[in-house]
Design a protein around this motif. Sequence first.
Motif, PDB file in Angstrom:
ATOM      1  N   UNK A  26     -24.932   3.617  11.466  1.00 10.38           N
ATOM      2  CA  UNK A  26     -23.754   4.357  11.000  1.00 10.38           C
ATOM      3  C   UNK A  26     -23.333   5.424  12.009  1.00 10.38           C
ATOM      4  N   UNK A  27     -24.305   6.068  12.652  1.00 12.72           N
ATOM      5  CA  UNK A  27     -24.000   7.122  13.624  1.00 12.72           C
ATOM      6  C   UNK A  27     -23.306   6.602  14.878  1.00 12.72           C
ATOM      7  N   UNK A  28     -23.260   5.290  15.074  1.00 17.94           N
ATOM      8  CA  UNK A  28     -22.589   4.680  16.232  1.00 17.94           C
ATOM      9  C   UNK A  28     -21.097   4.458  15.993  1.00 17.94           C
ATOM     10  N   UNK A  58      -9.423   4.664   9.145  1.00 14.89           N
ATOM     11  CA  UNK A  58     -10.016   5.991   8.945  1.00 14.89           C
ATOM     12  C   UNK A  58     -11.465   5.990   9.436  1.00 14.89           C
ATOM     13  N   UNK A  59     -11.998   7.157   9.775  1.00 11.92           N
ATOM     14  CA  UNK A  59     -13.404   7.232  10.192  1.00 11.92           C
ATOM     15  C   UNK A  59     -14.360   6.564   9.201  1.00 11.92           C
ATOM     16  N   UNK A  60     -14.076   6.650   7.918  1.00 14.81           N
ATOM     17  CA  UNK A  60     -14.946   6.040   6.913  1.00 14.81           C
ATOM     18  C   UNK A  60     -15.067   4.524   7.131  1.00 14.81           C
ATOM     19  N   UNK A  61     -13.970   3.878   7.500  1.00 15.59           N
ATOM     20  CA  UNK A  61     -14.006   2.437   7.748  1.00 15.59           C
ATOM     21  C   UNK A  61     -14.929   2.130   8.912  1.00 15.59           C
ATOM     22  N   UNK A  62     -14.807   2.898   9.993  1.00 19.87           N
ATOM     23  CA  UNK A  62     -15.669   2.693  11.168  1.00 19.87           C
ATOM     24  C   UNK A  62     -17.125   2.982  10.829  1.00 19.87           C
ATOM     25  N   UNK A  63     -17.374   4.000  10.025  1.00 23.77           N
ATOM     26  CA  UNK A  63     -18.744   4.334   9.627  1.00 23.77           C
ATOM     27  C   UNK A  63     -19.353   3.208   8.806  1.00 23.77           C
ATOM     28  N   UNK A  64     -18.568   2.640   7.890  1.00 24.04           N
ATOM     29  CA  UNK A  64     -19.056   1.529   7.077  1.00 24.04           C
ATOM     30  C   UNK A  64     -19.345   0.307   7.936  1.00 24.04           C
ATOM     31  N   UNK A  66     -20.057   0.231  11.192  1.00 25.84           N
ATOM     32  CA  UNK A  66     -21.212   0.499  12.061  1.00 25.84           C
ATOM     33  C   UNK A  66     -22.509   0.486  11.259  1.00 25.84           C
ATOM     34  N   UNK A  67     -22.471   0.976  10.048  1.00 23.63           N
ATOM     35  CA  UNK A  67     -23.670   1.079   9.237  1.00 23.63           C
ATOM     36  C   UNK A  67     -24.010  -0.159   8.432  1.00 23.63           C
ATOM     37  N   UNK A  71     -23.445  -5.716  13.012  1.00 21.57           N
ATOM     38  CA  UNK A  71     -22.952  -5.730  14.386  1.00 21.57           C
ATOM     39  C   UNK A  71     -24.031  -5.311  15.361  1.00 21.57           C
ATOM     40  N   UNK A  72     -24.138  -6.080  16.446  1.00 24.98           N
ATOM     41  CA  UNK A  72     -25.018  -5.714  17.550  1.00 24.98           C
ATOM     42  C   UNK A  72     -24.138  -5.283  18.714  1.00 24.98           C
ATOM     43  N   UNK A  73     -24.649  -4.338  19.480  1.00 26.66           N
ATOM     44  CA  UNK A  73     -23.918  -3.835  20.633  1.00 26.66           C
ATOM     45  C   UNK A  73     -24.775  -3.896  21.881  1.00 26.66           C
ATOM     46  N   UNK A  74     -24.113  -4.061  23.014  1.00 23.33           N
ATOM     47  CA  UNK A  74     -24.763  -3.953  24.318  1.00 23.33           C
ATOM     48  C   UNK A  74     -24.457  -2.543  24.804  1.00 23.33           C
ATOM     49  N   UNK A  75     -25.486  -1.706  24.871  1.00 24.74           N
ATOM     50  CA  UNK A  75     -25.338  -0.290  25.183  1.00 24.74           C
ATOM     51  C   UNK A  75     -25.704  -0.003  26.633  1.00 24.74           C
ATOM     52  N   UNK A  76     -24.859   0.764  27.286  1.00 26.76           N
ATOM     53  CA  UNK A  76     -25.153   1.381  28.577  1.00 26.76           C
ATOM     54  C   UNK A  76     -25.206   2.869  28.283  1.00 26.76           C
ATOM     55  N   UNK A  77     -26.407   3.402  28.179  1.00 18.58           N
ATOM     56  CA  UNK A  77     -26.533   4.781  27.714  1.00 18.58           C
ATOM     57  C   UNK A  77     -26.045   4.845  26.287  1.00 18.58           C
TER      58      UNK A  77
END
Length: 182
Positions: A26-28, A58-64, A66-67, A71-77
Motif C-alpha cells: 500500500x505504501x508504494x 484519487x489517492x485512495x484508488x492508488x492505495x487500494x 498498490x495494497x 501487482x509486482x514491480x521492478x524497482x530501481x531503488x
Amino acid sequence: MRRSASLGDMPEPPPRHDLKVRTLARSDWGRLRAARLAALAEAPYAFASTLAREQAYLPQTWQERAGSGATVGAFAGDQILGLATGLPEQHLTGVATDAWHLVGMWVAPALRGQGVADRLVAAVCERAATAGAPAVSLWVTEVNTRARAFYRRLAFVPTGRRQPVRPEEPDHWEEEMVRRLD
C-alpha cells in the motif's frame, strides 16, 4: 497542482541486476501512480485505460491498487520501472473459476530486452500456479507486435478470441493469449 509522470521525469535506469522484483505494498501507491501514468503516456495503444482517466484517480484508488497484493514491480531503488498485475478471473468477471489473467504489463523503454519483463511475468505466473490456476491468459493489442512476440516466446498462444480495446475506438483490437501452467 500535481504534475503527471512523463518519460522525461524518469532517471536513467540502473543495470538490470540492480533491479528488485517484488509485490507492491500500500505504501508504494505514489510510485505505482508514477509508473502507471508513465506507461499510459508512453504506450497508450497498449492499454484498455487512458492517461486522462487514471490521472483523475484519487489517492485512495492508488492505495487500494498498490495494497491489493496483485501487482509486482521492478524497482530501481524506490522507483518502479516495470509493472505486471495478476488477477483471478473472479476479480475481473465476478465468475468463480480457477483462471488467472495478466493485466497492466509494462516495462520502461530503456529496460526492454533486458529480461525485466520475463521476471515480471514469471512472478505473476508463479503466484497463479501457487493458487492452483491451470493457466494464465492475457489480452494484447494487435498493433503491439513486440509484445505479441515476447508473449509467444514465453509460451503464450493465441486463443482465437478478439475484442475491441476500448469501445470508443472500434478499429483498435486486441487478442487473447494463454499460457498453460501445468
